[in-house]
Every structure is written in structure tokens, then in C-alpha cells.
Design a protein around this motif. Structure first.
Motif, PDB file in Angstrom:
ATOM      1  N   ASN A 325       2.679  -5.694  12.330  1.00 36.08           N
ATOM      2  CA  ASN A 325       1.229  -5.476  12.371  1.00 36.08           C
ATOM      3  C   ASN A 325       0.907  -4.417  11.308  1.00 36.08           C
ATOM      4  OD1 ASN A 325      -1.336  -4.462  12.970  1.00 36.08           O
ATOM      5  ND2 ASN A 325      -1.084  -4.930  15.154  1.00 36.08           N
ATOM      6  N   PRO A 326      -0.025  -4.719  10.395  1.00 33.26           N
ATOM      7  CA  PRO A 326      -0.282  -3.749   9.311  1.00 33.26           C
ATOM      8  C   PRO A 326      -0.897  -2.436   9.794  1.00 33.26           C
ATOM      9  CG  PRO A 326      -1.781  -5.632   9.178  1.00 33.26           C
ATOM     10  CD  PRO A 326      -0.784  -5.957  10.238  1.00 33.26           C
ATOM     11  N   ASN A 327      -1.437  -2.392  10.995  1.00 32.50           N
ATOM     12  CA  ASN A 327      -1.993  -1.130  11.496  1.00 32.50           C
ATOM     13  C   ASN A 327      -0.851  -0.204  11.910  1.00 32.50           C
ATOM     14  OD1 ASN A 327      -4.647  -2.121  11.263  1.00 32.50           O
ATOM     15  ND2 ASN A 327      -4.371  -3.229  13.196  1.00 32.50           N
ATOM     16  N   ILE A 328      -0.790   0.962  11.305  1.00 36.34           N
ATOM     17  CA  ILE A 328       0.292   1.907  11.619  1.00 36.34           C
ATOM     18  C   ILE A 328       0.245   2.232  13.114  1.00 36.34           C
ATOM     19  CG2 ILE A 328       1.138   4.268  11.189  1.00 36.34           C
ATOM     20  CD1 ILE A 328       1.440   2.710   8.653  1.00 36.34           C
ATOM     21  N   PRO A 329       1.380   2.055  13.805  1.00 35.74           N
ATOM     22  CA  PRO A 329       1.371   2.347  15.253  1.00 35.74           C
ATOM     23  C   PRO A 329       1.246   3.851  15.514  1.00 35.74           C
ATOM     24  CG  PRO A 329       3.517   1.467  14.534  1.00 35.74           C
ATOM     25  CD  PRO A 329       2.674   1.610  13.308  1.00 35.74           C
ATOM     26  N   ASP A 330       0.764   4.137  16.680  1.00 40.81           N
ATOM     27  CA  ASP A 330       0.635   5.546  17.057  1.00 40.81           C
ATOM     28  C   ASP A 330       2.037   6.157  17.175  1.00 40.81           C
ATOM     29  OD1 ASP A 330      -0.564   7.873  17.728  1.00 40.81           O
ATOM     30  OD2 ASP A 330      -0.849   7.364  19.852  1.00 40.81           O
ATOM     31  N   HIS A 331       2.250   7.261  16.506  1.00 36.92           N
ATOM     32  CA  HIS A 331       3.518   7.988  16.623  1.00 36.92           C
ATOM     33  C   HIS A 331       3.308   9.405  16.119  1.00 36.92           C
ATOM     34  CE1 HIS A 331       3.694   6.856  12.376  1.00 36.92           C
ATOM     35  NE2 HIS A 331       4.772   7.573  12.206  1.00 36.92           N
ATOM     36  N   LEU A 335      -1.099  10.685  11.803  1.00 41.08           N
ATOM     37  CA  LEU A 335      -2.210  11.228  11.007  1.00 41.08           C
ATOM     38  C   LEU A 335      -1.897  11.324   9.511  1.00 41.08           C
ATOM     39  CD1 LEU A 335      -3.563  13.985  13.419  1.00 41.08           C
ATOM     40  CD2 LEU A 335      -4.597  11.767  12.853  1.00 41.08           C
ATOM     41  N   TYR A 336      -0.620  11.308   9.155  1.00 38.35           N
ATOM     42  CA  TYR A 336      -0.237  11.342   7.733  1.00 38.35           C
ATOM     43  C   TYR A 336      -0.688  10.080   7.000  1.00 38.35           C
ATOM     44  CZ  TYR A 336       3.057  15.265   8.469  1.00 38.35           C
ATOM     45  OH  TYR A 336       3.633  16.469   8.743  1.00 38.35           O
ATOM     46  N   TYR A 337      -0.980   9.025   7.741  1.00 42.78           N
ATOM     47  CA  TYR A 337      -1.249   7.728   7.114  1.00 42.78           C
ATOM     48  C   TYR A 337      -2.747   7.437   6.941  1.00 42.78           C
ATOM     49  CZ  TYR A 337       3.725   7.046   7.657  1.00 42.78           C
ATOM     50  OH  TYR A 337       5.090   7.206   7.566  1.00 42.78           O
ATOM     51  N   GLY A 338      -3.568   8.458   7.117  1.00 43.84           N
ATOM     52  CA  GLY A 338      -4.989   8.293   6.913  1.00 43.84           C
ATOM     53  C   GLY A 338      -5.303   8.179   5.435  1.00 43.84           C
ATOM     54  N   PRO A 339      -6.489   7.782   5.034  1.00 44.62           N
ATOM     55  CA  PRO A 339      -7.596   7.424   5.918  1.00 44.62           C
ATOM     56  C   PRO A 339      -7.545   5.984   6.423  1.00 44.62           C
ATOM     57  CG  PRO A 339      -8.320   7.312   3.633  1.00 44.62           C
ATOM     58  CD  PRO A 339      -6.861   7.717   3.614  1.00 44.62           C
ATOM     59  N   ASP A 340      -6.641   5.153   5.863  1.00 42.38           N
ATOM     60  CA  ASP A 340      -6.732   3.742   6.273  1.00 42.38           C
ATOM     61  C   ASP A 340      -5.732   3.350   7.364  1.00 42.38           C
ATOM     62  OD1 ASP A 340      -4.616   4.071   4.620  1.00 42.38           O
ATOM     63  OD2 ASP A 340      -5.024   2.357   3.324  1.00 42.38           O
ATOM     64  N   TYR A 341      -4.682   4.160   7.570  1.00 42.14           N
ATOM     65  CA  TYR A 341      -3.679   3.878   8.616  1.00 42.14           C
ATOM     66  C   TYR A 341      -3.150   2.448   8.530  1.00 42.14           C
ATOM     67  CZ  TYR A 341      -5.808   8.167  10.163  1.00 42.14           C
ATOM     68  OH  TYR A 341      -6.301   9.442  10.183  1.00 42.14           O
ATOM     69  N   ASP A 342      -2.825   2.072   7.309  1.00 38.99           N
ATOM     70  CA  ASP A 342      -2.450   0.690   7.031  1.00 38.99           C
ATOM     71  C   ASP A 342      -1.135   0.683   6.252  1.00 38.99           C
ATOM     72  OD1 ASP A 342      -4.147  -2.174   6.626  1.00 38.99           O
ATOM     73  OD2 ASP A 342      -2.530  -1.814   5.178  1.00 38.99           O
ATOM     74  N   LEU A 343      -0.325  -0.335   6.486  1.00 41.68           N
ATOM     75  CA  LEU A 343       0.995  -0.429   5.846  1.00 41.68           C
ATOM     76  C   LEU A 343       0.935  -0.797   4.368  1.00 41.68           C
ATOM     77  CD1 LEU A 343       3.588  -2.404   8.020  1.00 41.68           C
ATOM     78  CD2 LEU A 343       3.797  -0.077   7.151  1.00 41.68           C
ATOM     79  N   SER A 344      -0.193  -1.277   3.904  1.00 41.06           N
ATOM     80  CA  SER A 344      -0.219  -1.820   2.541  1.00 41.06           C
ATOM     81  C   SER A 344      -0.223  -0.713   1.490  1.00 41.06           C
ATOM     82  CB  SER A 344      -1.427  -2.742   2.350  1.00 41.06           C
ATOM     83  OG  SER A 344      -2.592  -1.992   2.518  1.00 41.06           O
ATOM     84  N   ILE A 345       0.274  -1.072   0.322  1.00 40.15           N
ATOM     85  CA  ILE A 345       0.288  -0.175  -0.844  1.00 40.15           C
ATOM     86  C   ILE A 345      -0.377  -0.967  -1.959  1.00 40.15           C
ATOM     87  CG2 ILE A 345       1.779   0.980  -2.531  1.00 40.15           C
ATOM     88  CD1 ILE A 345       3.965   0.901  -0.184  1.00 40.15           C
ATOM     89  N   THR A 346      -1.419  -0.415  -2.555  1.00 41.17           N
ATOM     90  CA  THR A 346      -2.163  -1.218  -3.528  1.00 41.17           C
ATOM     91  C   THR A 346      -1.903  -0.757  -4.959  1.00 41.17           C
ATOM     92  OG1 THR A 346      -4.007   0.219  -3.000  1.00 41.17           O
ATOM     93  CG2 THR A 346      -4.083  -1.977  -2.065  1.00 41.17           C
TER      94      THR A 346
END
Ligand SMILES: [Zn+2]
Length: 374
Positions: A325-331, A335-346
């Protein structure tokens, strides 16, 4: 958990290894981010843990490192005042990129042990694929720390394969930088073939990896160096990688593949050089998985820590045949993965300096050299 039950995947981990890796000055705090994100996706819950309970001792470290280098590291561990001796530090490369720190001896012992344990898990037949995100320190030299690397765990892994009768080992280096430490250690032998794709530009570390560096003596044609320029994108990198691998595998017929997945070629890395996304790395790993040979996957560079954690988590999932699931799971580090909390790298807007005509000329040279492998 695996799609194919004949494939057993090992994951290198121990609490001590995580702790020493997390303290490495050049990548402080990175190891825990990587491990926790992989854990948040429950990727290693059911896999085989390759344990690393002990660091290598001095005798084992001497298989690669010089006595002088090891003695100095040990002295620093005992007497931290020695750390201020700039002249001696310089002599062993302990400056700038590789500042000395008190636990160095134990740390390099654990890092080297981690990739030896990974190699042994393959040699014993316990695993056909092993992931070691604590390894991949490809610039380490016999008597000198260099380029963020205090040891060279990859050399130790390759020595372990050689000692156990492997004599066709393919080392692939996807890091932004040339895999100079590994190439140099095996430049004279035909038992190890080193392929490195890297940025090559005057003054860019480590300033080696020219296309004409093809190995020496019996090792001739067993070093392959593909120099690249700033801004390379996924399509170009994948095209180049595929052309080399398609020709190299049938020609060399390796028994085992070691792939260093340095993440500093990702778009957004502090090195500001390549413009790759996870698509490139996932493609390369998928291609290697299709070859169905024993595979050791290692970390390496990667100075945008959350992007590195995302990439290595995606590769781990690929190896396990899992879709995430591309949404970073809660762990803990969510908060380090903001602002989009998403696995993708563009991709970024970085200008691309790679001209297809130029790199195709280089590819031609490389493909011709592959044909000359005896
Ligand atoms: Zn690098």
C-alpha cells in the motif's frame, strides 16, 4: 509468503548490527529508519533471519585489512585521545567523509560479519536470496577508510564465496559512485566480474571507473565500467542496464550474483546527480530475480534517508513478491515521511546531460568487451 516456495529469502539482522550501523557518522540514524519501515509493512515477520551475533575478530579482519590499519582502529577504541591526531588519522583516511569514532573496531567487525553471514546463508543452501541493508560499503580499502566506508563488507562476502569453491561471482554496483574498492580488490582475477554503472566526471569521487578500465592480467575483461552523466532518468538507465545484462549473463554464466543497491542515484538525493526513481532499481532487481541464481542484495549510499528507506522497503517487498500500500503505515518514524506520507519517489527537473548517441557508443565498447570474456 513467497510466491515460489523453492525460493527462501534471508534477511540479515541483529540488534547489535542495527545499533552500530545506526551510529555510523556518514549515515547516522539511517539504519533504524530503513529497518522500521520494512517492519511497519510486516515484510520480515515470517522470513528467515540471518543472525549476526558476533563481530569479526582481528584474525578474520586481517583477511582483507592491513595490520597497521587494524592496530590503529583498535588504539582509537582504547584511547579516545588518539582521535585528535590528525596526521595519523589522515594516513588511514579517517577524516572528512570518514571521521574517527570510538567504536570503530567493533563496528567494522559487525559490518564485515553481516555480509559474510549473508554469503554463508547462500553457500549452506539455507537461502537462495539474502537481503543485507546494513552492507554495501564499496569504497573501503585494505588500509584506508574512504568515501563513507570504514570497511568493505562486499570484499569479505566475495572472499567467503571464493573460499567455498565459487569461481564465477558477478558483482553489480548500482550506486551513484564507482565501486572502486571491490573492483580494486579483484582486478587481477577472472573469478570475480565487477560491473559498475556510475557517474563519471572529472573531480567526482572516487575519480575512477573509466570505460577503458577493464581489469588486468587474468582479470582482463572482468571489470566493466559504464560512465554516466548527471540527470540520467529511468528509461535511459534501464535501457543501458538491460543491454549489458542480456549480453553478460549468457557469456559469463555466473554462479552467484551480488548486487549493491546504493540509493544515492535517486532523484532528491543530497548528491544531486542522477534523476532516478525506484522504478529503475526495481526493474534491475526484477531482472536479476528472473535469472534465478543465488542473489545477495546489499545497501550502500543513500543520503536522503527517507527515500533510501522507501527504496529498500520496495526492493524487499519485490523480493518477497508482495505489493505494498503506497500510504506509509503508522510507525515510530511516520512523521518523517510528510507531507505526502507516500512511498513514491518522483523525478525532479534536473537537466539530463546524457546524450543517447554518446552512451550508445560506450555501450558498443562494453558489449564488444563482453564478447572477449574468455
Ligand atoms: Zn555512493
Amino acid at each position: 509468503m513467497n510466491q515460489n516456495h523453492s525460493i527462501k529469502v534471508g534477511y540479515v539482522y541483529s540488534r547489535e548490527l542495527l545499533s552500530v550501523s545506526n551510529q555510523l557518522p556518514p549515515v547516522k540514524g539511517r539504519a533504524i529508519l530503513v529497518h522500521q519501515l520494512i517492519g511497519a509493512y510486516h515484510l520480515f515477520d515470517n522470513c528467515y533471519r540471518v543472525q549476526v551475533d558476533q563481530p569479526l575478530d582481528e584474525n578474520q579482519l586481517r583477511k582483507f585489512h592491513s595490520i597497521e590499519f587494524l592496530n590503529y582502529l583498535r588504539q582509537i577504541s582504547i584511547d579516545s585521545d588518539k582521535m585528535d591526531d590528525d596526521d595519523e588519522n589522515d594516513q588511514f583516511g579517517l577524516n572528512y567523509d570518514c571521521p574517527p569514532f570510538s567504536d570503530m573496531f567493533k563496528t567494522i567487525g559487525y559490518l564485515a560479519a553481516s555480509s559474510i553471514a549473508a554469503a554463508n546463508a547462500i553457500i549452506s543452501g539455507q537461502c537462495s536470496i539474502v537481503l543485507n541493508w546494513f552492507g554495501g560499503w564499496h569504497h573501503g580499502h585494505r588500509d584506508e577508510a574512504s568515501g563513507f566506508c570504514y570497511t568493505n563488507d562486499i570484499v569479505f562476502a566475495i572472499l567467503t564465496f571464493l573460499e567455498n569453491g565459487f569461481d564465477k561471482i558477478l558483482y553489480i554496483d548500482l550506486d551513484l559512485h564507482h565501486g572502486n574498492g571491490v573492483e580494486q580488490a579483484f582486478v587481477h582475477t577472472n573469478k570475480v566480474l565487477c560491473l559498475s554503472l556510475h557517474k563519471y566526471e572529472f573531480g567526482f569521487f572516487p575519480d575512477t571507473g573509466h570505460i577503458n578500465d577493464i581489469g588486468l592480467f587474468r582479470g582482463k575483461y572482468h571489470s566493466i565500467n559504464m560512465p554516466l552523466r548527471n540527470g540520467i532518468n529511468d528509461d535511459q538507465y534501464i535501457e543501458i542496464f538491460d543491454k549489458i545484462i542480456n549480453r553478460l549473463i549468457p557469456k559469463y554464466q555466473p554462479q552467484v550474483i551480488i548486487c549493491q543497491c546504493g540509493a544515492d542515484g535517486l532523484s532528491g538525493d543530497r548528491m544531486k546527480s542522477f534523476n532516478l526513481t525506484s522504478r529503475t532499481y526495481l526493474h534491475c532487481i526484477e531482472k536479476l530475480l528472473e535469472i534465478r541464481l543465488p542473489l545477495l542484495i546489499l545497501g550502500g549510499g543513500g543520503y536522503h534517508h527517507t527515500n533510501t528507506a522507501k527504496l529498500w522497503t520496495l526492493i524487499t517487498a519485490k523480493v518477497f513478491g508482495q505489493k505494498l500500500n503506497p500510504n506509509i503505515p503508522d510507525h515510530e518514524f511516520f512523521l518523517y515521511y510528510g507531507p505526502d506520507y507516500d512511498l513514491s519517489i518522483t523525478e525532479s527537473m534536473l537537466p539530463n546531460e546524457n546524450d543517447p548517441q554518446e552512451y550508445n557508443e560506450k555501450l558498443k565498447i562494453i558489449l564488444a568487451n563482453i564478447e572477449k570474456i574468455p
